[in-house]
Design a protein around this motif. Structure first.
Motif, PDB file in Angstrom:
ATOM      1  N   ASN A 245       1.226  -1.158   0.218  1.00 31.74           N
ATOM      2  CA  ASN A 245       0.160   0.100  -0.055  1.00 31.74           C
ATOM      3  C   ASN A 245       1.279   1.018   0.480  1.00 31.74           C
ATOM      4  OD1 ASN A 245      -1.951  -1.635   1.880  1.00 31.74           O
ATOM      5  ND2 ASN A 245      -3.485  -1.032   0.329  1.00 31.74           N
ATOM      6  N   TYR A 246       0.479   2.194  -0.978  1.00 34.69           N
ATOM      7  CA  TYR A 246       1.684   3.703  -0.768  1.00 34.69           C
ATOM      8  C   TYR A 246       0.779   4.835   0.547  1.00 34.69           C
ATOM      9  CZ  TYR A 246      -2.444   5.537  -4.389  1.00 34.69           C
ATOM     10  OH  TYR A 246      -3.458   5.708  -5.016  1.00 34.69           O
ATOM     11  N   GLU A 247       1.173   5.351   0.697  1.00 37.88           N
ATOM     12  CA  GLU A 247       1.497   5.922   1.926  1.00 37.88           C
ATOM     13  C   GLU A 247       1.737   7.698   1.457  1.00 37.88           C
ATOM     14  OE1 GLU A 247       2.909   4.055   5.944  1.00 37.88           O
ATOM     15  OE2 GLU A 247       3.473   3.309   4.125  1.00 37.88           O
ATOM     16  N   GLU A 248       1.723   8.418   2.410  1.00 38.66           N
ATOM     17  CA  GLU A 248       1.875   9.551   2.722  1.00 38.66           C
ATOM     18  C   GLU A 248       3.688  10.058   2.164  1.00 38.66           C
ATOM     19  OE1 GLU A 248       1.591  14.173   4.254  1.00 38.66           O
ATOM     20  OE2 GLU A 248       0.324  12.266   6.034  1.00 38.66           O
ATOM     21  N   LYS A 249       3.857   9.117   2.506  1.00 36.56           N
ATOM     22  CA  LYS A 249       5.680   9.385   1.918  1.00 36.56           C
ATOM     23  C   LYS A 249       6.093   9.210   1.069  1.00 36.56           C
ATOM     24  CE  LYS A 249       6.443   5.232   4.062  1.00 36.56           C
ATOM     25  NZ  LYS A 249       7.292   3.687   2.962  1.00 36.56           N
TER      26      LYS A 249
ATOM     27  N   TRP B 186      -1.381  13.042 -11.083  1.00 35.90           N
ATOM     28  CA  TRP B 186      -2.753  13.136  -9.155  1.00 35.90           C
ATOM     29  C   TRP B 186      -1.710  14.015  -9.288  1.00 35.90           C
ATOM     30  CZ3 TRP B 186      -6.029  10.531  -9.781  1.00 35.90           C
ATOM     31  CH2 TRP B 186      -5.870   8.955 -10.138  1.00 35.90           C
ATOM     32  N   ASN B 187      -2.763  14.334  -8.127  1.00 38.51           N
ATOM     33  CA  ASN B 187      -1.904  15.719  -7.128  1.00 38.51           C
ATOM     34  C   ASN B 187      -2.378  15.640  -5.736  1.00 38.51           C
ATOM     35  OD1 ASN B 187      -5.136  16.820  -5.668  1.00 38.51           O
ATOM     36  ND2 ASN B 187      -5.337  17.168  -8.296  1.00 38.51           N
ATOM     37  N   GLU B 188      -1.702  16.324  -4.375  1.00 37.76           N
ATOM     38  CA  GLU B 188      -1.887  15.897  -3.356  1.00 37.76           C
ATOM     39  C   GLU B 188      -2.856  15.518  -2.929  1.00 37.76           C
ATOM     40  OE1 GLU B 188       0.931  17.435  -0.400  1.00 37.76           O
ATOM     41  OE2 GLU B 188       3.059  17.256  -2.179  1.00 37.76           O
ATOM     42  N   GLU B 189      -4.142  16.377  -2.967  1.00 34.64           N
ATOM     43  CA  GLU B 189      -5.713  15.943  -2.458  1.00 34.64           C
ATOM     44  C   GLU B 189      -5.857  14.360  -2.677  1.00 34.64           C
ATOM     45  OE1 GLU B 189      -9.720  18.162  -2.771  1.00 34.64           O
ATOM     46  OE2 GLU B 189      -8.104  19.304  -3.264  1.00 34.64           O
ATOM     47  N   GLN B 190      -5.499  14.367  -4.457  1.00 32.44           N
ATOM     48  CA  GLN B 190      -6.106  12.967  -4.751  1.00 32.44           C
ATOM     49  C   GLN B 190      -5.364  12.130  -3.824  1.00 32.44           C
ATOM     50  OE1 GLN B 190      -5.231  13.690  -8.702  1.00 32.44           O
ATOM     51  NE2 GLN B 190      -7.667  13.674  -9.217  1.00 32.44           N
ATOM     52  N   LEU B 191      -4.293  12.425  -3.323  1.00 29.35           N
ATOM     53  CA  LEU B 191      -3.063  11.018  -3.282  1.00 29.35           C
ATOM     54  C   LEU B 191      -3.531  10.874  -1.383  1.00 29.35           C
ATOM     55  CD1 LEU B 191       0.155  11.814  -5.080  1.00 29.35           C
ATOM     56  CD2 LEU B 191      -1.811   9.668  -5.565  1.00 29.35           C
ATOM     57  N   THR B 192      -4.466  12.180  -1.175  1.00 29.30           N
ATOM     58  CA  THR B 192      -4.764  11.860   0.098  1.00 29.30           C
ATOM     59  C   THR B 192      -6.056  11.363   0.493  1.00 29.30           C
ATOM     60  OG1 THR B 192      -3.646  14.038   0.507  1.00 29.30           O
ATOM     61  CG2 THR B 192      -5.154  13.490   2.383  1.00 29.30           C
ATOM     62  N   ASN B 193      -6.726  11.427  -0.280  1.00 29.42           N
ATOM     63  CA  ASN B 193      -8.444  10.774  -0.450  1.00 29.42           C
ATOM     64  C   ASN B 193      -7.966   9.277  -0.839  1.00 29.42           C
ATOM     65  OD1 ASN B 193      -9.104  13.123   0.131  1.00 29.42           O
ATOM     66  ND2 ASN B 193     -10.349  13.007  -2.270  1.00 29.42           N
ATOM     67  N   HIS B 194      -6.725   9.102  -1.689  1.00 33.27           N
ATOM     68  CA  HIS B 194      -6.871   7.202  -2.187  1.00 33.27           C
ATOM     69  C   HIS B 194      -5.929   6.715  -0.579  1.00 33.27           C
ATOM     70  CE1 HIS B 194      -5.336   8.894  -5.793  1.00 33.27           C
ATOM     71  NE2 HIS B 194      -6.681   9.100  -5.969  1.00 33.27           N
ATOM     72  N   VAL B 195      -5.146   6.650   0.142  1.00 33.40           N
ATOM     73  CA  VAL B 195      -4.984   6.587   1.049  1.00 33.40           C
ATOM     74  C   VAL B 195      -5.680   6.647   2.803  1.00 33.40           C
ATOM     75  CG1 VAL B 195      -2.944   6.404   0.552  1.00 33.40           C
ATOM     76  CG2 VAL B 195      -3.157   8.398   1.919  1.00 33.40           C
ATOM     77  N   THR B 196      -6.420   7.570   2.669  1.00 30.52           N
ATOM     78  CA  THR B 196      -7.948   7.542   3.612  1.00 30.52           C
ATOM     79  C   THR B 196      -8.610   7.249   3.489  1.00 30.52           C
ATOM     80  OG1 THR B 196      -6.389  10.052   3.729  1.00 30.52           O
ATOM     81  CG2 THR B 196      -8.838   9.531   4.832  1.00 30.52           C
ATOM     82  N   LEU B 197      -9.549   7.715   2.754  1.00 35.65           N
ATOM     83  CA  LEU B 197     -11.124   6.782   2.166  1.00 35.65           C
ATOM     84  C   LEU B 197     -10.360   5.748   1.707  1.00 35.65           C
ATOM     85  CD1 LEU B 197     -12.217   9.918  -0.567  1.00 35.65           C
ATOM     86  CD2 LEU B 197     -12.462   9.231   2.792  1.00 35.65           C
ATOM     87  N   PHE B 198      -9.822   4.594   0.951  1.00 36.78           N
ATOM     88  CA  PHE B 198     -10.050   3.256   0.963  1.00 36.78           C
ATOM     89  C   PHE B 198      -8.478   2.930   0.656  1.00 36.78           C
ATOM     90  CE2 PHE B 198     -10.668   0.132  -2.553  1.00 36.78           C
ATOM     91  CZ  PHE B 198     -11.114  -0.566  -1.753  1.00 36.78           C
ATOM     92  N   PRO B 199      -7.293   2.814   1.938  1.00 36.83           N
ATOM     93  CA  PRO B 199      -5.891   2.441   1.843  1.00 36.83           C
ATOM     94  C   PRO B 199      -5.731   1.096   0.942  1.00 36.83           C
ATOM     95  CG  PRO B 199      -6.761   3.001   4.147  1.00 36.83           C
ATOM     96  CD  PRO B 199      -8.189   3.136   3.033  1.00 36.83           C
TER      97      PRO B 199
END
Length: 223
Positions: free
Chosen positions: A21-25, A48-61
């Motif tokens: 799984n990818y993470e914020e880092k 991809w932008n950071e808002e999209q990626l943040t949603n990915h790892v937050t809403l459905f990691p």
């Protein structure tokens, strides 16, 4: 969470790889994958932008996977859960994925829907795309979902569009009479065509068509 260690092959040479799984880092590396996979004239605002990626790892990691080769970020695959009705299959990529922001994620959905899969050009002969898809099948099984589903581009369709409908084009690809770089690859990964969808995405080569391609969970237990 998901982590798998394996070897990929450069011809006969085994190379260590990890799918996890990818993470914020990992955000900088994920954006680099997008930049290299979709270079100009592809519009940079669609990376991809950071808002999209943040949603990915937050809403459905669980649906945020990446692959590292020799410790270097080489590819990624992203999904979300949707409640798919085979009797009402038509949709666009933008609508079902919320333009990649996945705020449309439904934790009670029956289907893992592919938002994106990207592999850096320097790593594309190692079979990473297939490994990512196979790993996402394992997520489908783990979550006891009905299927993995996603829309495939038809990048060679424009060559045949004057004398062939999109449905006949897909039939020709299925028979092996024609080869399409995306659809043939998905067939090799175990996906099967469900339906051709008009206005699926803005893509001149595909004449804006997409092909819904699914993998059904063979272990699905109906409750």
């Amino acid at each position: 969470m998901y982590r798998k260690e394996l070897f990929v092959f450069d011809q006969d040479k085994p190379i260590p790889a990890v799918i996890r799984n990818y993470e914020e880092k990992d955000f900088a590396g994920l954006i680099l994958i997008q930049q290299e996979s979709f270079p100009p004239p592809f519009p940079s605002e669609l990376w991809w932008n950071e808002e999209q990626l943040t949603n990915h790892v937050t809403l459905f990691p669980e649906g945020a996977l990446c692959i590292e080769v020799n410790g270097e970020m080489a590819g990624s695959m992203t999904g979300l859960l949707v409640d798919f009705d085979p009797k009402d299959p038509d949709h666009s990529w933008e609508d079902i994925t919320d333009s990649g922001y996945i705020r449309s994620h439904n934790p009670k959905g029956n289907t893992l829907y592919v938002v994106d899969i990207s592999v850096r050009p320097a790593f594309r002969k190692l079979g990473l795309g297939k490994w990512l898809i196979l790993s996402m099948y394992e997520v489908v099984v783990q979550l006891n979902l009905e299927r993995l589903l996603g829309g495939g581009r038809m990048p060679y369709y424009h060559i045949h569009a004057e004398h062939m409908s999109p449905g006949k084009y897909i039939e020709a690809v299925k028979k092996g009479d024609l080869k399409d770089p995306v659809i043939t690859f998905l067939l090799r990964c175990g996906r099967t065509p469900v339906r051709v969808v008009a206005n699926y995405l803005e893509d001149g080569e595909s004449h804006n068509y997409g092909v819904l391609m699914e993998w059904k969970n063979p272990f699905k237990m109906n409750k």
